[in-house]
Write a protein that holds these residues in place. Structure first.
Motif, short mmCIF file in Angstrom:
data_model
loop_
_atom_site.label_atom_id
_atom_site.label_comp_id
_atom_site.label_asym_id
_atom_site.label_seq_id
_atom_site.Cartn_x
_atom_site.Cartn_y
_atom_site.Cartn_z
N VAL A 111 37.84 42.25 49.30
CA VAL A 111 38.09 41.78 50.66
C VAL A 111 39.17 40.70 50.63
O VAL A 111 40.08 40.68 51.46
CB VAL A 111 36.79 41.24 51.30
CG1 VAL A 111 37.09 40.53 52.62
CG2 VAL A 111 35.80 42.38 51.53
N ALA A 112 39.09 39.80 49.65
CA ALA A 112 40.02 38.68 49.54
C ALA A 112 41.45 39.14 49.28
O ALA A 112 42.41 38.53 49.77
CB ALA A 112 39.57 37.72 48.45
N ILE A 113 41.62 40.20 48.49
CA ILE A 113 42.98 40.61 48.12
C ILE A 113 43.63 41.52 49.15
O ILE A 113 44.83 41.77 49.08
CB ILE A 113 43.01 41.30 46.75
CG1 ILE A 113 42.27 42.64 46.79
CG2 ILE A 113 42.46 40.38 45.66
CD1 ILE A 113 42.45 43.48 45.54
N GLN A 114 42.86 42.01 50.11
CA GLN A 114 43.45 42.89 51.12
C GLN A 114 44.56 42.16 51.88
O GLN A 114 44.42 41.01 52.26
CB GLN A 114 42.38 43.39 52.09
CG GLN A 114 41.59 44.57 51.56
CD GLN A 114 41.13 45.47 52.69
OE1 GLN A 114 40.54 45.03 53.66
NE2 GLN A 114 41.40 46.75 52.57
N GLY A 115 45.64 42.86 52.11
CA GLY A 115 46.77 42.29 52.81
C GLY A 115 47.79 41.64 51.89
O GLY A 115 48.85 41.20 52.34
N HIS A 116 47.48 41.58 50.59
CA HIS A 116 48.41 41.03 49.61
C HIS A 116 49.06 42.18 48.83
O HIS A 116 48.40 43.16 48.48
CB HIS A 116 47.69 40.09 48.65
CG HIS A 116 47.14 38.87 49.33
ND1 HIS A 116 47.86 37.72 49.52
CD2 HIS A 116 45.92 38.63 49.88
CE1 HIS A 116 47.12 36.82 50.15
NE2 HIS A 116 45.94 37.35 50.39
N GLN A 117 50.33 42.03 48.52
CA GLN A 117 51.05 43.08 47.79
C GLN A 117 50.96 42.90 46.26
O GLN A 117 51.13 43.84 45.51
CB GLN A 117 52.52 43.10 48.21
CG GLN A 117 52.77 43.71 49.57
CD GLN A 117 52.35 42.78 50.70
OE1 GLN A 117 52.68 41.60 50.69
NE2 GLN A 117 51.59 43.30 51.65
N GLU A 118 50.70 41.67 45.83
CA GLU A 118 50.66 41.40 44.39
C GLU A 118 49.46 40.54 44.05
O GLU A 118 49.12 39.60 44.78
CB GLU A 118 51.92 40.66 43.92
CG GLU A 118 53.19 41.48 43.97
CD GLU A 118 54.38 40.70 43.42
OE1 GLU A 118 54.26 39.47 43.20
OE2 GLU A 118 55.43 41.33 43.19
N ILE A 119 48.83 40.86 42.92
CA ILE A 119 47.82 40.00 42.31
C ILE A 119 48.45 39.34 41.09
O ILE A 119 48.97 40.02 40.21
CB ILE A 119 46.58 40.81 41.87
CG1 ILE A 119 45.87 41.41 43.08
CG2 ILE A 119 45.61 39.93 41.08
CD1 ILE A 119 44.75 42.38 42.70
N TRP A 120 48.45 38.02 41.08
CA TRP A 120 48.96 37.28 39.93
C TRP A 120 47.80 36.81 39.08
O TRP A 120 46.82 36.25 39.59
CB TRP A 120 49.77 36.07 40.38
CG TRP A 120 51.09 36.39 40.99
CD1 TRP A 120 51.62 37.64 41.20
CD2 TRP A 120 52.05 35.46 41.50
NE1 TRP A 120 52.84 37.54 41.80
CE2 TRP A 120 53.14 36.22 42.00
CE3 TRP A 120 52.10 34.07 41.56
CZ2 TRP A 120 54.26 35.62 42.56
CZ3 TRP A 120 53.21 33.47 42.13
CH2 TRP A 120 54.28 34.24 42.62
N LEU A 121 47.90 37.01 37.77
CA LEU A 121 46.92 36.54 36.80
C LEU A 121 47.56 35.48 35.93
O LEU A 121 48.69 35.62 35.50
CB LEU A 121 46.42 37.71 35.94
CG LEU A 121 45.83 38.91 36.70
CD1 LEU A 121 45.54 40.05 35.72
CD2 LEU A 121 44.56 38.52 37.44
N ASP A 122 46.82 34.44 35.65
CA ASP A 122 47.31 33.34 34.83
C ASP A 122 47.19 33.71 33.35
O ASP A 122 46.08 33.83 32.82
CB ASP A 122 46.49 32.08 35.14
CG ASP A 122 47.01 30.85 34.41
OD1 ASP A 122 47.93 30.97 33.59
OD2 ASP A 122 46.47 29.75 34.67
N SER A 123 48.31 33.89 32.68
CA SER A 123 48.30 34.31 31.28
C SER A 123 47.73 33.25 30.34
O SER A 123 47.36 33.55 29.21
CB SER A 123 49.71 34.69 30.83
OG SER A 123 50.56 33.56 30.86
N LYS A 124 47.66 32.01 30.81
CA LYS A 124 47.16 30.92 29.97
C LYS A 124 45.77 30.46 30.38
O LYS A 124 45.29 29.39 29.98
CB LYS A 124 48.14 29.73 30.02
CG LYS A 124 49.54 30.10 29.57
CD LYS A 124 50.44 28.89 29.50
CE LYS A 124 51.87 29.29 29.16
NZ LYS A 124 51.98 30.07 27.92
N GLU A 125 45.12 31.29 31.16
CA GLU A 125 43.77 30.96 31.64
C GLU A 125 42.80 30.77 30.48
O GLU A 125 42.79 31.54 29.52
CB GLU A 125 43.27 32.08 32.56
CG GLU A 125 41.85 31.91 33.04
CD GLU A 125 41.32 33.16 33.74
OE1 GLU A 125 40.21 33.10 34.27
OE2 GLU A 125 42.03 34.18 33.74
#
Length: 206
Positions: A17-31
């Motif tokens: 639900v949260a990601i709807q409407g977004h074109q990109e998901i960014w993930l933190d590579s240093k998480e």
């Protein structure tokens, strides 16, 4: 507009639900890895209860980069998860169509938790027909016009504490009372092609 998220294991409906409407998901590579989160657990609905199923990991602690956390295959978690999913959803209307995609990911025996989560996320996005790309970012500071969801969706508190999900009911397999915000596979197996529309209806409006 991008959204920064954690990389979760078969995430709850709230995540999608949260990601709807977004074109990109960014993930933190240093998480850094964090215990007792949805990174290595998810919730499914069995006949008599909601079951938390979790992935055992090797050496997972806050000092370890999430990308380096390995799955512990010495424990028979894969059989437990596959049997649990089959027991929960084997008779669901869309199980036979969607389960092979999930099973194929498990069959790869990926060693890193982040790799497994990413492949499962990619499959779920495909099945939901959400046109969202996923990419790792080396440096994530404060970004204008970027939604940062890191650390927001957490099993220690219910979805009601967050301003994301207003559950839309769909037909579940067991019980007379609807259970909201289970793993996305609950929605996929039970609602099939209607899943995307249900996600849209479940967005909480301020």
């Amino acid at each position: 507009m991008p959204i920064i998220t954690d990389l979760l294991y078969l995430p709850p409906i709230e995540y999608f639900v949260a990601i709807q409407g977004h074109q990109e998901i960014w993930l933190d590579s240093k998480e850094r890895y964090q215990k007792q989160t949805f990174r290595n657990r998810t919730q499914i609905r069995l006949a008599n209860k909601v079951e938390n199923i979790s992935l055992p990991v090797i050496g997972g602690n806050k000092k370890v980069n999430f990308a380096e956390v390995e799955i512990d295959y010495n424990q028979k978690w894969k059989n437990i998860h596959l049997r649990g999913i089959q027991s929960a959803y084997g008779k669901a209307p869309f199980y036979e169509f969607y389960f092979p995609y999930i099973e194929d990911v498990f069959a790869k025996n990926l060693t890193k938790l982040s790799e497994l989560n990413l492949e499962l996320l990619t499959v779920c996005l495909k099945l939901l027909k959400l046109e969202v790309s996923v990419k790792y970012m080396e440096i994530i500071g404060e970004q204008p016009n970027v939604t940062d969801m890191r650390g927001i969706i957490h099993p220690k508190e219910g979805f009601e504490a967050r301003n994301i999900l207003m559950p839309t009911q769909y037909s579940q397999l067991f019980g007379s009372e609807f259970v909201p915000n289970l793993s996305i596979i609950d929605l996929l197996f039970c609602a099939g092609p209607e899943s995307k529309e249900i996600l849209t209806k479940s967005q909480k409006n301020d």
